[in-house]
Design an enzyme around this catalytic site. Structure first.
Site, PDB file in Angstrom:
ATOM      1  N   ALA A 143      76.733 127.677-132.180  1.00 52.16           N
ATOM      2  CA  ALA A 143      77.993 128.411-130.633  1.00 52.16           C
ATOM      3  C   ALA A 143      78.869 129.739-132.055  1.00 52.16           C
ATOM      4  O   ALA A 143      79.194 130.435-131.571  1.00 52.16           O
ATOM      5  CB  ALA A 143      78.813 127.580-130.614  1.00 52.16           C
ATOM      6  N   THR A 144      79.194 128.701-133.205  1.00 52.36           N
ATOM      7  CA  THR A 144      80.166 129.775-134.393  1.00 52.36           C
ATOM      8  C   THR A 144      78.634 131.506-134.770  1.00 52.36           C
ATOM      9  O   THR A 144      79.836 132.389-134.161  1.00 52.36           O
ATOM     10  CB  THR A 144      79.919 129.103-135.601  1.00 52.36           C
ATOM     11  OG1 THR A 144      80.984 128.130-135.238  1.00 52.36           O
ATOM     12  CG2 THR A 144      80.694 130.386-136.624  1.00 52.36           C
ATOM     13  N   ASN A 223      88.611 123.502-126.532  1.00 57.14           N
ATOM     14  CA  ASN A 223      87.931 122.497-126.979  1.00 57.14           C
ATOM     15  C   ASN A 223      89.051 121.238-127.658  1.00 57.14           C
ATOM     16  O   ASN A 223      88.672 120.152-127.681  1.00 57.14           O
ATOM     17  CB  ASN A 223      87.202 122.436-129.028  1.00 57.14           C
ATOM     18  CG  ASN A 223      87.853 123.840-129.336  1.00 57.14           C
ATOM     19  OD1 ASN A 223      88.447 124.700-128.856  1.00 57.14           O
ATOM     20  ND2 ASN A 223      88.426 123.140-130.522  1.00 57.14           N
ATOM     21  N   SER A 271      75.792 125.067-127.849  1.00 58.46           N
ATOM     22  CA  SER A 271      75.824 124.950-129.119  1.00 58.46           C
ATOM     23  C   SER A 271      75.269 123.018-129.049  1.00 58.46           C
ATOM     24  O   SER A 271      75.301 123.255-127.795  1.00 58.46           O
ATOM     25  CB  SER A 271      77.230 124.004-129.849  1.00 58.46           C
ATOM     26  OG  SER A 271      77.035 123.506-130.661  1.00 58.46           O
ATOM     27  N   GLY A 272      74.705 123.423-129.746  1.00 55.53           N
ATOM     28  CA  GLY A 272      73.938 121.901-129.908  1.00 55.53           C
ATOM     29  C   GLY A 272      73.973 120.557-129.731  1.00 55.53           C
ATOM     30  O   GLY A 272      74.261 119.676-129.161  1.00 55.53           O
ATOM     31  N   CYS A 397      96.801 118.388-139.265  1.00 55.20           N
ATOM     32  CA  CYS A 397      96.663 117.987-140.766  1.00 55.20           C
ATOM     33  C   CYS A 397      95.544 117.783-141.678  1.00 55.20           C
ATOM     34  O   CYS A 397      95.167 117.528-142.788  1.00 55.20           O
ATOM     35  CB  CYS A 397      96.724 116.402-140.539  1.00 55.20           C
ATOM     36  SG  CYS A 397      98.771 116.180-141.101  1.00 55.20           S
TER      37      CYS A 397
HETATM   38  C1  LIG Z   1      85.015 125.474-128.392  1.00 53.07           C
HETATM   39  C2  LIG Z   1      83.772 125.702-129.667  1.00 53.07           C
HETATM   40  N1  LIG Z   1      83.039 127.086-130.339  1.00 53.07           N
HETATM   41  C3  LIG Z   1      82.695 127.172-130.525  1.00 53.07           C
HETATM   42  C4  LIG Z   1      82.455 126.006-132.385  1.00 53.07           C
HETATM   43  C5  LIG Z   1      81.579 126.151-132.839  1.00 53.07           C
HETATM   44  O1  LIG Z   1      80.240 125.716-132.530  1.00 53.07           O
HETATM   45  P1  LIG Z   1      79.003 125.521-133.342  1.00 53.07           P
HETATM   46  O2  LIG Z   1      78.857 123.597-134.089  1.00 53.07           O
HETATM   47  O3  LIG Z   1      77.696 125.120-132.972  1.00 53.07           O
HETATM   48  O4  LIG Z   1      78.386 126.334-135.127  1.00 53.07           O
HETATM   49  C6  LIG Z   1      82.819 124.702-131.247  1.00 53.07           C
HETATM   50  C7  LIG Z   1      82.956 123.933-132.316  1.00 53.07           C
HETATM   51  O5  LIG Z   1      83.675 122.675-132.742  1.00 53.07           O
HETATM   52  C8  LIG Z   1      83.892 124.668-130.445  1.00 53.07           C
HETATM   53  O6  LIG Z   1      84.316 123.626-129.860  1.00 53.07           O
HETATM   54  S1  FES Z   2     100.450 118.834-139.299  1.00 51.38           S
HETATM   55 FE1  FES Z   2     101.667 117.905-137.708  1.00 51.38          FE
HETATM   56  S2  FES Z   2     101.616 115.863-138.310  1.00 51.38           S
HETATM   57 FE2  FES Z   2     100.113 116.940-139.671  1.00 51.38          FE
END
Ligand SMILES: Cc1ncc(COP(=O)(O)O)c(C=O)c1O
Ligand code: FES
Length: 474
Positions: A143-144, A223, A271-272, A397
């Protein structure tokens, strides 16, 4: 050994074609699952103790060891980070990692043709899941890449005529960062705010549109907090203005119904590894009518209609296709199960712990992503205490920035609430016992951490801590 955990869930479950969803997960019959089961029985061990690896000779599995008793792994509750590979997906992929090794683009011999057949079937299964035509699917590395290709590709193609992009403040980093790169190249970007519930307002979107807006990019399911943006409304509006609509559906595909035509989506990222498929593979839906034009990021052999040069990763693509085929078939069942487990988790925690707040809209959201803030508890301390559960905090964090989540901040959450949040990710292989274990651990540790908190003591005494003027030290 990842196989053990992967199969451990499904192997002890009984598959049934029950039409009414039940809380009981299904047994998935596959060579991988069967190998665990029979081996464990023969060695009088539990399935989690068996280590096996795929055997190249027989396309079956070989026992390669037994894990030490007590060497158990944490309960997996981080489904938004990634999901375990479905054994059926693995089964579909294996032949393409062994004897079906032809280059899918080889036209002169049967090795190429047979691999191409697998790739074509995957393309069809993916298209079917989102109501698209298989010619509109472009394979990528995830997805990236799909997000980068959509946003940079459309903007750069229309540069000069259209120089404006609209997105939201709560997008995934790869969308925000693609927009940042475009700003550096001279494009204007509007980042729409979200309400306290995490959803954008259509009025804000309508107000942001300009005559030179090329693209609106709004994610389907977030996400971190699981909220579902109003895709159909956004799509209808964009179409009426002749603006392309891209959605990052990495967390949505196979979890909620998506129809690119009904929702007027022009570009959609997949994304797979978020849908029980392999990592390192994804897809981009690119509408053909009205046609979306893109400048590719990768040039070379001209594969994937010239939009993504490079040999298609056939085994991974076949895995992604199988993951989509299963998702289309089982989405209703999975959703119902995940919803019940999610309600069980929320009820189990909130009935025993006070001052717990759910982040994100409770109705317009995917139930498998539950983000809770535990007031007067530091999220990172709670995460550390819960080391027998694999979870994510809403904070950054774990990344280099040491800042609370920008998504929760965009919701208007106070810093201390953003710092005290935990994300619970529930999926296809999560069991009721796992949910109950998580509830008991969370309840015990939140109580323990609060007992040590002076703030909590003051709250118990009825002091309104928001009114306290803390002494400033020079
Ligand atoms: C909303 C969203 N977009 C994009 C990505 C990136 O996906 P990929 O790991 O397949 O590049 C993620 C995964 O972390 C996601 O949660
Ligand atoms: S960034 Fe807030 S507890 Fe770690």
């Amino acid at each position: 050994m990842s196989f053990a955990r992967l199969i451990q869930g499904p192997a002890r479950m009984l598959r049934s074609a029950r039409p009414s969803p039940s809380i009981t997960p299904r047994f998935i019959l596959s060579p991988a699952a069967t190998a665990f089961h029979t081996t464990a029985k023969r060695l009088q061990a539990t399935e989690t103790q068996v280590l096996i690896t795929p055997s190249t000779e027989s396309l079956g599995f070989e026992v390669t060891g037994i894990k030490d008793a007590g060497n158990t792994r944490p309960i997996y509750m981080d489904m938004q980070a990634t999901s375990p590979t479905d054994p059926r997906v693995l089964d579909a992929m294996l032949p393409y990692m062994t004897e079906l090794y032809g280059n899918p683009h080889s036209r002169t011999h049967s090795y190429g043709w047979e691999t191409e057949k697998g790739v074509d079937k995957a393309r069809e299964d993916i298209a079917k899941l989102i109501g698209a035509d298989s010619k509109e699917i472009v394979f990528t590395s995830g997805a990236t890449e799909s997000n980068n290709l959509s946003i940079k590709g459309v903007a750069r193609f229309y540069k000069g005529k259209k120089n404006h992009i609209i997105t939201t403040q709560t997008e995934h980093k790869c969308v925000l960062d693609s927009c940042r790169v475009l700003s550096d190249e001279g494009f204007d970007v509007t980042y729409l705010p979200v309400g306290k519930n995490g959803l954008i307002s259509m009025d804000d979107l309508k107000a942001a549109v300009r005559p030179d807006t090329a693209l609106v990019s709004v994610m389907a399911v977030n996400n971190e907090i699981g909220v579902i943006q109003p895709l159909e409304e956004i799509g209808a509006f964009c179409r009426s203005k002749k603006i392309f609509f891209h959605t990052d559906a990495a967390q949505a595909i196979g979890k909620i119904p998506i129809d690119v035509n009904k929702m007027n989506i022009d570009l959609l990222s997949i994304s797979g590894h978020k849908i029980y498929g392999p990592k390192g593979v994804g897809a981009l839906y690119v509408r053909r009518r009205p046609r979306v034009r893109l400048l590719p990021l990768m040039t070379g052999g001209g594969q994937e209609r010239g939009l993504r040069s490079g040999t298609v990763a056939a085994p991974l693509v076949v895995g992604l296709g199988e993951a989509c085929r299963i998702a289309a078939e089982e989405m209703t069942y999975d959703h119902e199960r995940v919803k019940r487990l999610s309600e069980r988790l929320i009820k189990g925690i909130t009935s025993q712990v006070s001052h717990v707040y759910r982040n994100g809209d409770e109705v317009q959201s995917y139930p498998g992503c539950v983000n809770l803030s535990f007031a007067y508890v530091e999220g990172e301390s709670l995460l550390m205490a819960l080391k027998d559960i694999a979870l994510s905090s809403g904070s950054a964090c774990t990344s280099a920035s040491l800042e609370p989540s920008y998504v929760l901040r965009a919701l208007g959450a106070e810093d201390d609430m953003a710092h005290s949040s935990i994300r619970f990710g529930i999926g296809r292989f999560t069991t009721e016992e796992e949910i109950d274990f998580v509830i008991s651990r969370v309840v015990a540790h939140v109580d323990k951490l609060r007992e040590m908190s002076p703030l909590w003591e003051m709250v118990q005494e009825g002091i309104d801590i928001s009114k306290i003027e803390w002494a400033q030290h020079a």
